[in-house]
Scaffold this active site. Structure first.
Site, PDB file in Angstrom:
ATOM      1  N   GLU A  31       0.823  -1.215   0.000  1.00 21.84           N
ATOM      2  CA  GLU A  31       0.000   0.000   0.000  1.00 21.84           C
ATOM      3  C   GLU A  31       0.848   1.253   0.000  1.00 21.84           C
ATOM      4  OE1 GLU A  31      -3.155  -1.778   2.908  1.00 21.84           O
ATOM      5  OE2 GLU A  31      -3.930   0.016   1.958  1.00 21.84           O
ATOM      6  N   ASP A  34       2.062   1.649  -3.499  1.00 15.07           N
ATOM      7  CA  ASP A  34       0.990   2.104  -4.396  1.00 15.07           C
ATOM      8  C   ASP A  34       0.722   3.599  -4.244  1.00 15.07           C
ATOM      9  OD1 ASP A  34       0.795  -0.417  -5.308  1.00 15.07           O
ATOM     10  OD2 ASP A  34      -1.011  -0.937  -4.152  1.00 15.07           O
ATOM     11  N   LYS A 110      19.540 -24.958 -12.774  1.00 16.46           N
ATOM     12  CA  LYS A 110      18.875 -24.930 -14.079  1.00 16.46           C
ATOM     13  C   LYS A 110      17.419 -24.625 -13.796  1.00 16.46           C
ATOM     14  CE  LYS A 110      18.491 -27.069 -18.546  1.00 16.46           C
ATOM     15  NZ  LYS A 110      17.088 -26.983 -18.835  1.00 16.46           N
ATOM     16  N   LYS A 304      20.656 -33.029 -14.851  1.00 11.82           N
ATOM     17  CA  LYS A 304      19.231 -32.988 -14.520  1.00 11.82           C
ATOM     18  C   LYS A 304      18.913 -33.677 -13.184  1.00 11.82           C
ATOM     19  CE  LYS A 304      16.507 -31.802 -17.364  1.00 11.82           C
ATOM     20  NZ  LYS A 304      16.091 -31.552 -18.721  1.00 11.82           N
ATOM     21  N   CYS A 414     -16.471 -23.256   6.662  1.00 14.47           N
ATOM     22  CA  CYS A 414     -17.157 -23.550   7.915  1.00 14.47           C
ATOM     23  C   CYS A 414     -17.291 -22.221   8.662  1.00 14.47           C
ATOM     24  CB  CYS A 414     -16.339 -24.540   8.746  1.00 14.47           C
ATOM     25  SG  CYS A 414     -16.988 -24.726  10.411  1.00 14.47           S
TER      26      CYS A 414
HETATM   27  S1  IVH Z   1      23.062 -21.738 -20.107  1.00 14.37           S
HETATM   28  C1  IVH Z   1      25.469 -21.360 -23.576  1.00 14.37           C
HETATM   29  N1  IVH Z   1      22.167 -21.767 -17.632  1.00 14.37           N
HETATM   30  O1  IVH Z   1      17.985 -24.279 -20.274  1.00 14.37           O
HETATM   31  C2  IVH Z   1      24.616 -21.965 -22.546  1.00 14.37           C
HETATM   32  N2  IVH Z   1      20.619 -22.258 -19.368  1.00 14.37           N
HETATM   33  O2  IVH Z   1      18.513 -26.576 -21.925  1.00 14.37           O
HETATM   34  C3  IVH Z   1      23.183 -21.757 -22.784  1.00 14.37           C
HETATM   35  N3  IVH Z   1      18.351 -22.689 -18.580  1.00 14.37           N
HETATM   36  O3  IVH Z   1      17.796 -22.537 -23.307  1.00 14.37           O
HETATM   37  C4  IVH Z   1      22.295 -21.938 -21.657  1.00 14.37           C
HETATM   38  N4  IVH Z   1      18.749 -22.376 -16.438  1.00 14.37           N
HETATM   39  O4  IVH Z   1      16.624 -21.516 -21.287  1.00 14.37           O
HETATM   40  C5  IVH Z   1      21.853 -21.940 -18.927  1.00 14.37           C
HETATM   41  N5  IVH Z   1      21.546 -21.691 -15.412  1.00 14.37           N
HETATM   42  C6  IVH Z   1      21.213 -21.878 -16.699  1.00 14.37           C
HETATM   43  C7  IVH Z   1      19.916 -22.203 -17.107  1.00 14.37           C
HETATM   44  C8  IVH Z   1      19.652 -22.401 -18.464  1.00 14.37           C
HETATM   45  C9  IVH Z   1      17.829 -22.671 -17.348  1.00 14.37           C
HETATM   46  C10 IVH Z   1      17.596 -23.017 -19.809  1.00 14.37           C
HETATM   47  C11 IVH Z   1      17.851 -22.060 -20.940  1.00 14.37           C
HETATM   48  C12 IVH Z   1      18.366 -22.901 -22.089  1.00 14.37           C
HETATM   49  C13 IVH Z   1      17.948 -24.275 -21.688  1.00 14.37           C
HETATM   50  C14 IVH Z   1      18.916 -25.304 -22.254  1.00 14.37           C
END
Ligand code: IVH
Length: 650
Positions: A31, A34, A110, A304, A414
């Site tokens: 708030e 805003d 990632k 992964k 409730c």
């Molecule tokens: S580096 C040259 N770092 O994952 C390296 N990508 O599978 C290019 N992504 O298209 C990507 N977290 O959208 C990088 N810490 C991270 C990431 C990341 C997510 C995504 C990104 C990329 C895709 C590749």
């Protein structure tokens, strides 16, 4: 408002937003924000040619009626090779060491979202482009500007592409899906789809409402001269972008594995979804040597996390009643192991959702455990039905107290204030961390105390005795004493905790702090006028607070007399010191988090500002100091290391 006040207001709004969206450390209520925002808006309406490019009003533009145009990235956006286990990592490391045996590795999350390229020229955000095929994407600048963790202006003046992932935080994702369900729209299957879909809205207002977050992970075209990726990234964060929840420079296999395990474990507590950890060679020169294959860099890999979706059977749907009386259906499923945890329950949101998905007891379902604490059902396998599945009816009566339920839009509530579930959950809330922080008063114990008739309201907690507790099953002297001690230690808590613990609608932690600060022990006598005079408290909050205090005054007074909360100390004028009345800018990595150092300086009577100008008295810098340092030097502003600052204080 005059011009200077307008300029100051924009700076203030940007500082508040930076604290909120980038540092996760709000220093103003919604708030309060805003209110100032509207003042800025008003000024801009009457002075359209004075609008600053970094004014927060510039974040929401017009509808793109023709759809998006294609736009070339200045340099290619790559993807990543995936690996799935320790063996994969070993092989990748062998390959990498063959190219250069002296490298170290930068590890970061990632993120699971949509990738985005930002182009800044002369310090201004000029383009935002989706990844597309890596060479050409869609120009979505208007939408990108609505993302509050993307600065509209940065202090780096040379041309730079900043790359990162746009994500939706888990809690926001739940909220959006709830709202979609309310409107009868299908919910998004996962935060990734929600983020990607939100970025490609023709109306930026829709994108703005989704509260997307940008997390940088690299740069494209740039003139930075850092030798290490870790330094380059520190510089990017320093420009005003969000840091990852965890990052590390590692030496080799063992350290990479250790940080991977840590991230995998901790990710439940991160606000965003991760689907793995990215390992990147940290030395930029080695990256350049290693180069790219046709698709991916040879110097990076995506490690992964294990899959998080499983098929299981829905055994039952049970009903939970919360502190506010809302009845939530919860799925009970055949116990299934997902990513190291056995999943037995999943959220179902509400009965509209059950009807929309046509979920029946006995159905085969896909459940997703995506780092979210509570797994959820994402799909019903309708084709697997054999006819024995049973539909579930909307409940008419509270499953706990039996009283009639009221349907309030999509929520079923409730209404009985004395319903056991409501009482028990209010007590649990009262004792929780951001409230009175009473250790050992979790669900099980509170239920036990309630069922034994020992505790029927929070007041009763304070008349528990050793004698009574020892009569309960599982309570020996030690456990009873610990609990009594924990309850005792809630006495003389800070006043804001006390106010927050009351569970007043619209009055959360930040507002409780403001009220405690403004009124001290006179908080019960606050008037509406006084409340709304506080920057950050508006009509709705004030009314909710006053109504609660009117209805519950007697209970609050009783609790107050038992707990005797401590009001915050009135801010005294700081004693004479070299920083009193001075304007200071902090930069670089310091021995303690910067907000902490900021607080310390403010207590000395200094004003800590976000950007360097001629008015800055001191720039205090830590490691990896970047453009702010350069600017201070060029303006002739005095610079101090953290040690020098400490030296001046002793
Ligand atoms: S580096 C040259 N770092 O994952 C390296 N990508 O599978 C290019 N992504 O298209 C990507 N977290 O959208 C990088 N810490 C991270 C990431 C990341 C997510 C995504 C990104 C990329 C895709 C590749």
């Amino acid at each position: 408002m005059n011009k200077q006040e307008y300029i100051n207001a924009v700076e203030k709004l940007n500082l508040w937003a930076y604290h909120y969206y980038v540092l996760d450390d709000p220093i103003m209520t919604d708030e309060g924000y805003d209110k100032l925002y509207h003042e800025v808006q008003k000024y801009e309406e009457s002075h359209p040619d004075e609008i600053l490019p970094n004014s927060p009003t510039q974040r929401v533009g017009d509808v793109v009626s023709e759809g998006f145009t294609k736009e070339k990235h200045l340099s290619r956006m790559w993807s990543l090779e995936d690996i799935f286990d320790a063996d994969g990592l070993k092989k990748w490391l062998e390959k990498t060491y063959r190219l250069d045996k002296n490298v170290t590795f930068y590890c970061e999350p990632k993120y699971d979202g949509a990738s985005l390229n930002l182009i800044y020229e002369n310090g201004e955000l000029i383009k935002g482009i989706t990844r597309g095929d890596g060479t050409v994407g869609e120009l979505i600048t208007q939408n990108v500007k609505t993302i509050r963790s993307i600065p509209l202006t940065i202090e780096h003046k040379e041309l730079i592409e900043i790359r990162g992932e746009v994500v939706i935080f888990k809690d926001e994702f739940e909220k959006i899906n709830k709202e979609r369900l309310k409107r009868g729209e299908p919910p998004f299957a996962n935060p990734r789809n929600a983020a990607a879909g939100s970025l490609r809205q023709l109306d930026p207002k829709v994108t703005a409402a989704r509260n997307l977050v940008f997390l940088p992970y690299g740069v494209g075209i740039n003139s930075l001269e850092h030798k290490l990726l870790s330094d380059k990234m520190s510089y990017i964060y320093e420009l005003g972008f969000r840091k990852p929840p965890l990052r590390a420079v590692t030496k080799g296999y063992d350290e990479i594995e250790a940080i991977y395990e840590k991230m995998k474990e901790e990710r439940e507590s991160y606000p965003m979804m991760l689907d793995g950890m990215v390992v990147k060679v940290n030395e930029i020169a080695a990256q350049i040597d290693m180069d790219y294959t046709v698709k991916v860099p040879r110097w990076a890999v995506a490690y992964k996390f294990p899959a998080v979706e499983k098929i299981t059977t829905l055994k039952d749907i049970i009903l939970q009643v919360g502190r506010t009386g809302v009845v939530t259906p919860v799925a009970v499923v055949e116990p299934t192991e997902i990513d190291g945890a056995v999943v037995e329950r999943a959220t179902l949101h509400n009965f509209d959702e059950i009807e929309r998905m046509d979920i029946r007891i006995g159905d085969k379902v896909i459940i997703l455990r995506s780092g979210d604490v509570i797994p959820k059902i994402v799909k019903v396998l309708v084709d697997e039905r054999d006819g024995s599945e049973v539909k579930v009816e909307r409940p008419k009566n509270c499953p706990v107290c039996g009283s009639e339920l009221l349907q309030e839009e999509v929520l079923i509530k409730c209404q009985n204030l004395n319903c056991e579930a409501r009482v028990v959950n209010s007590i649990i809330y009262f004792a929780s961390k951001p409230c009175l922080n009473i250790d050992g008063l979790g669900n099980k114990i509170v239920e036990q105390l309630y069922n034994a008739g020992l505790v029927r309201s929070v007041l009763d907690l304070f008349s528990l005795s050793m004698e009574k507790l020892l009569e309960l099953e599982g309570f020996k002297e030690k456990k009873a004493k610990n609990l009594l001690d924990a309850i005792e230690s809630a006495k003389r808590s800070e006043l804001w905790r006390f106010i927050n613990a009351l569970g007043i609608e619209h009055i959360g932690e930040v507002a409780s702090k403001m009220i405690a600060e403004a009124f001290g022990l006179e908080y019960l006598n606050a008037t509406k006028e006084e409340l709304v005079a506080i920057d950050g408290i508006g009509d709705e909050m004030a009314e909710s607070y006053l109504e609660f205090m009117r209805v519950n005054r007697e209970t609050v007074e009783k609790l107050h007399n038992i707990i005797e909360p401590i009001a915050p100390e009135k801010k005294e004028e700081a004693k004479e010191n070299p920083f009193k009345g001075k304007t200071i800018v902090l930069t670089g990595t310091m021995s303690e988090p910067r907000p902490k150092i900021k607080e310390m300086l403010e207590s000395l009577g200094a004003k800590v500002s976000g950007s360097v100008s001629k008015k800055t008295d001191y720039l205090i810098y830590g490691e990896d100091a970047g453009s702010k340092y350069d600017k201070a030097v060029s303006l002739g502003v005095a610079t101090l290391t953290e040690n020098e600052m400490n030296g001046m204080l002793t």
